[in-house]
Design a protein around this motif. Sequence first.
Motif, PDB file in Angstrom:
ATOM      1  N   THR A 276     -26.433 -19.065   2.096  1.00  0.00           N
ATOM      2  CA  THR A 276     -25.274 -18.211   1.830  1.00  0.00           C
ATOM      3  C   THR A 276     -25.240 -17.018   2.779  1.00  0.00           C
ATOM      4  N   VAL A 277     -26.374 -16.359   2.937  1.00  0.00           N
ATOM      5  CA  VAL A 277     -26.432 -15.188   3.834  1.00  0.00           C
ATOM      6  C   VAL A 277     -26.161 -15.593   5.270  1.00  0.00           C
ATOM      7  N   ALA A 278     -26.764 -16.696   5.730  1.00  0.00           N
ATOM      8  CA  ALA A 278     -26.575 -17.136   7.108  1.00  0.00           C
ATOM      9  C   ALA A 278     -25.113 -17.467   7.393  1.00  0.00           C
ATOM     10  N   LEU A 279     -24.474 -18.164   6.466  1.00  0.00           N
ATOM     11  CA  LEU A 279     -23.076 -18.535   6.686  1.00  0.00           C
ATOM     12  C   LEU A 279     -22.162 -17.322   6.595  1.00  0.00           C
ATOM     13  N   TYR A 280     -22.526 -16.334   5.790  1.00  0.00           N
ATOM     14  CA  TYR A 280     -21.723 -15.113   5.741  1.00  0.00           C
ATOM     15  C   TYR A 280     -21.857 -14.333   7.052  1.00  0.00           C
ATOM     16  N   ILE A 281     -23.032 -14.360   7.657  1.00  0.00           N
ATOM     17  CA  ILE A 281     -23.213 -13.717   8.970  1.00  0.00           C
ATOM     18  C   ILE A 281     -22.353 -14.411  10.023  1.00  0.00           C
ATOM     19  N   VAL A 282     -22.264 -15.734   9.943  1.00  0.00           N
ATOM     20  CA  VAL A 282     -21.370 -16.470  10.850  1.00  0.00           C
ATOM     21  C   VAL A 282     -19.931 -15.996  10.663  1.00  0.00           C
ATOM     22  N   HIS A 283     -19.523 -15.817   9.403  1.00  0.00           N
ATOM     23  CA  HIS A 283     -18.171 -15.298   9.136  1.00  0.00           C
ATOM     24  C   HIS A 283     -17.966 -13.914   9.759  1.00  0.00           C
ATOM     25  N   LEU A 284     -18.956 -13.034   9.624  1.00  0.00           N
ATOM     26  CA  LEU A 284     -18.822 -11.685  10.201  1.00  0.00           C
ATOM     27  C   LEU A 284     -18.659 -11.756  11.711  1.00  0.00           C
ATOM     28  N   PHE A 285     -19.386 -12.649  12.352  1.00  0.00           N
ATOM     29  CA  PHE A 285     -19.262 -12.822  13.803  1.00  0.00           C
ATOM     30  C   PHE A 285     -17.867 -13.317  14.164  1.00  0.00           C
ATOM     31  N   VAL A 286     -17.374 -14.310  13.441  1.00  0.00           N
ATOM     32  CA  VAL A 286     -16.029 -14.846  13.705  1.00  0.00           C
ATOM     33  C   VAL A 286     -14.973 -13.783  13.426  1.00  0.00           C
ATOM     34  N   TYR A 287     -15.159 -13.050  12.345  1.00  0.00           N
ATOM     35  CA  TYR A 287     -14.188 -12.000  12.002  1.00  0.00           C
ATOM     36  C   TYR A 287     -14.130 -10.932  13.101  1.00  0.00           C
ATOM     37  N   GLY A 288     -15.297 -10.597  13.657  1.00  0.00           N
ATOM     38  CA  GLY A 288     -15.312  -9.611  14.722  1.00  0.00           C
ATOM     39  C   GLY A 288     -14.597 -10.098  15.968  1.00  0.00           C
ATOM     40  N   LEU A 289     -14.671 -11.386  16.244  1.00  0.00           N
ATOM     41  CA  LEU A 289     -13.988 -11.931  17.419  1.00  0.00           C
ATOM     42  C   LEU A 289     -12.492 -12.087  17.186  1.00  0.00           C
ATOM     43  N   VAL A 290     -12.123 -12.546  16.003  1.00  0.00           N
ATOM     44  CA  VAL A 290     -10.725 -12.893  15.737  1.00  0.00           C
ATOM     45  C   VAL A 290      -9.907 -11.687  15.311  1.00  0.00           C
ATOM     46  N   LYS A 291     -10.521 -10.809  14.477  1.00  0.00           N
ATOM     47  CA  LYS A 291      -9.805  -9.679  13.894  1.00  0.00           C
ATOM     48  C   LYS A 291      -8.454 -10.125  13.320  1.00  0.00           C
ATOM     49  N   PRO A 292      -8.502 -10.969  12.298  1.00  0.00           N
ATOM     50  CA  PRO A 292      -7.270 -11.581  11.786  1.00  0.00           C
ATOM     51  C   PRO A 292      -6.407 -10.590  11.010  1.00  0.00           C
ATOM     52  N   HIS A 293      -5.133 -10.934  10.903  1.00  0.00           N
ATOM     53  CA  HIS A 293      -4.191 -10.182  10.081  1.00  0.00           C
ATOM     54  C   HIS A 293      -4.584 -10.353   8.612  1.00  0.00           C
ATOM     55  N   ASN A 294      -4.214  -9.363   7.785  1.00  0.00           N
ATOM     56  CA  ASN A 294      -4.550  -9.421   6.361  1.00  0.00           C
ATOM     57  C   ASN A 294      -4.075 -10.702   5.693  1.00  0.00           C
ATOM     58  N   ARG A 295      -3.013 -11.269   6.242  1.00  0.00           N
ATOM     59  CA  ARG A 295      -2.404 -12.432   5.593  1.00  0.00           C
ATOM     60  C   ARG A 295      -3.243 -13.698   5.757  1.00  0.00           C
ATOM     61  N   TYR A 296      -4.127 -13.761   6.729  1.00  0.00           N
ATOM     62  CA  TYR A 296      -4.942 -14.961   6.912  1.00  0.00           C
ATOM     63  C   TYR A 296      -6.413 -14.618   7.173  1.00  0.00           C
ATOM     64  N   ILE A 297      -6.902 -13.592   6.503  1.00  0.00           N
ATOM     65  CA  ILE A 297      -8.326 -13.247   6.582  1.00  0.00           C
ATOM     66  C   ILE A 297      -9.205 -14.432   6.183  1.00  0.00           C
ATOM     67  N   ALA A 298      -8.751 -15.223   5.214  1.00  0.00           N
ATOM     68  CA  ALA A 298      -9.547 -16.339   4.705  1.00  0.00           C
ATOM     69  C   ALA A 298      -9.898 -17.351   5.785  1.00  0.00           C
ATOM     70  N   LEU A 299      -9.069 -17.453   6.826  1.00  0.00           N
ATOM     71  CA  LEU A 299      -9.345 -18.431   7.881  1.00  0.00           C
ATOM     72  C   LEU A 299     -10.629 -18.123   8.638  1.00  0.00           C
ATOM     73  N   SER A 300     -11.064 -16.874   8.608  1.00  0.00           N
ATOM     74  CA  SER A 300     -12.296 -16.518   9.325  1.00  0.00           C
ATOM     75  C   SER A 300     -13.529 -17.151   8.674  1.00  0.00           C
ATOM     76  N   TYR A 301     -13.366 -17.743   7.474  1.00  0.00           N
ATOM     77  CA  TYR A 301     -14.475 -18.448   6.821  1.00  0.00           C
ATOM     78  C   TYR A 301     -14.511 -19.926   7.183  1.00  0.00           C
ATOM     79  N   PHE A 302     -13.534 -20.375   7.959  1.00  0.00           N
ATOM     80  CA  PHE A 302     -13.467 -21.800   8.290  1.00  0.00           C
ATOM     81  C   PHE A 302     -14.709 -22.292   9.025  1.00  0.00           C
ATOM     82  N   PRO A 303     -15.181 -21.632  10.084  1.00  0.00           N
ATOM     83  CA  PRO A 303     -16.393 -22.128  10.765  1.00  0.00           C
ATOM     84  C   PRO A 303     -17.607 -22.180   9.832  1.00  0.00           C
ATOM     85  N   SER A 304     -17.749 -21.190   8.967  1.00  0.00           N
ATOM     86  CA  SER A 304     -18.885 -21.187   8.040  1.00  0.00           C
ATOM     87  C   SER A 304     -18.827 -22.374   7.088  1.00  0.00           C
TER      88      SER A 304
END
Length: 382
Positions: free
Chosen positions: A56-84
């Motif tokens: 769980t922790v490792a996959l959440y770190i992957v999400h944080l990395f993707v979120y930092g690269l993508v910086k998604p709009h509030n409307r599709y924040i959930a997509l940043s969990y797709f790679p995890s």
Amino acid sequence: MRNPGQLTRTVCALLFCLFTFYYVFSYQCDLIAYAQMVLSEGMTHFDRTVGALLITVALYIVHLFVYGLVKPHNRYIALSYFPSLLILTVITDIPDNIAEHFSFGAWLWVAPLLLLLFVGLVMFLRQWSARWQASPFSLFHDAWVNLTIMAIMFLLTGLVGNGDEQFHRQLQMERLVIDGDYDDALSLDASAAKKGMVFTELAAFALSQQHEMGERFFEYPVANDAPKTNGHLFFVPEKVIRMVKNTDGYKEDYELIALLKERRIYEFARKVKKYYADSVMPKHYREAMAIFNQSNDAKRLAQEEEEAMKAEMEKAKKERRGKRSSKKSEKKGKTIHPLDSIMSERYRAYQLLLESSSDKQVVYNLSRKYYAKTYWHYYHFK
């Protein structure tokens, strides 16, 4: 309300962590443990709680990395969990033949393709989001959009991961047997899918460790000629079961149960007295003797034992020529498998049930309802 993006992100993070931990801990832990055992050649061990937490922790770190690269709009924040969640799907889509041949299979090209599609979708949404206008209802709208995206990704993760119920049940049952939780393993077997021989083997092993094969074996579903959907063991070494089958104190019950499974009552009746006195004979063995004593073979065995007793007495007379030794020989072989009165009466009631209707299905249903945990039900209904 002043920072709706942070609120949406927090909710998505909470849902992701809860889903990932629960999915690994309660459903896929045995599958991952088996894969780890195979790939490490038995050098490492997967702990359910620690392993689920680390994943769980490792996959959440992957999400944080993707979120930092993508910086998604509030409307599709959930997509940043797709790679995890894609990684979670890959590591839980493990076949049962991994020990014979390890391969990522189609994931070698499917996973990169999905990531490319993800990048393209994010780039498109980033350009499109510049046109979105904030409104008093944006928080609720964004929340429902993100919750829907998360729900769809969770559903796909569960559907694509290995969901073979019988494979999961066998892994879980083997883990419980290794841990010595025999009662839990047996209760799992009672509710498992319609068995292969491997489930019966595991149930027999668990009961043998509690010295209750003769007492409880036929209380659980027994496979004889059922197909071996999973025909080998994964966690429990087969050499351990073979060793137990050939060890004094265990092999006797394995031998007697094998005869009962094959309905070879006459051979069972001849052998059971070698291992058990009438006063301590387990339940299923007494049930089998109730059937035997109602058969024609009972008279044949009685005659054989009487002749053997006479021969032994004659031998004793010739050897000792004493009145005292004759009494000893006479005492040694005078009892032939008496049954307690309660068992006898119960079997008479069961025989009346068998004759209660000409409809075989009705009789079977009654037998299963009232006598499912007896050897009688197994013996009369294949």
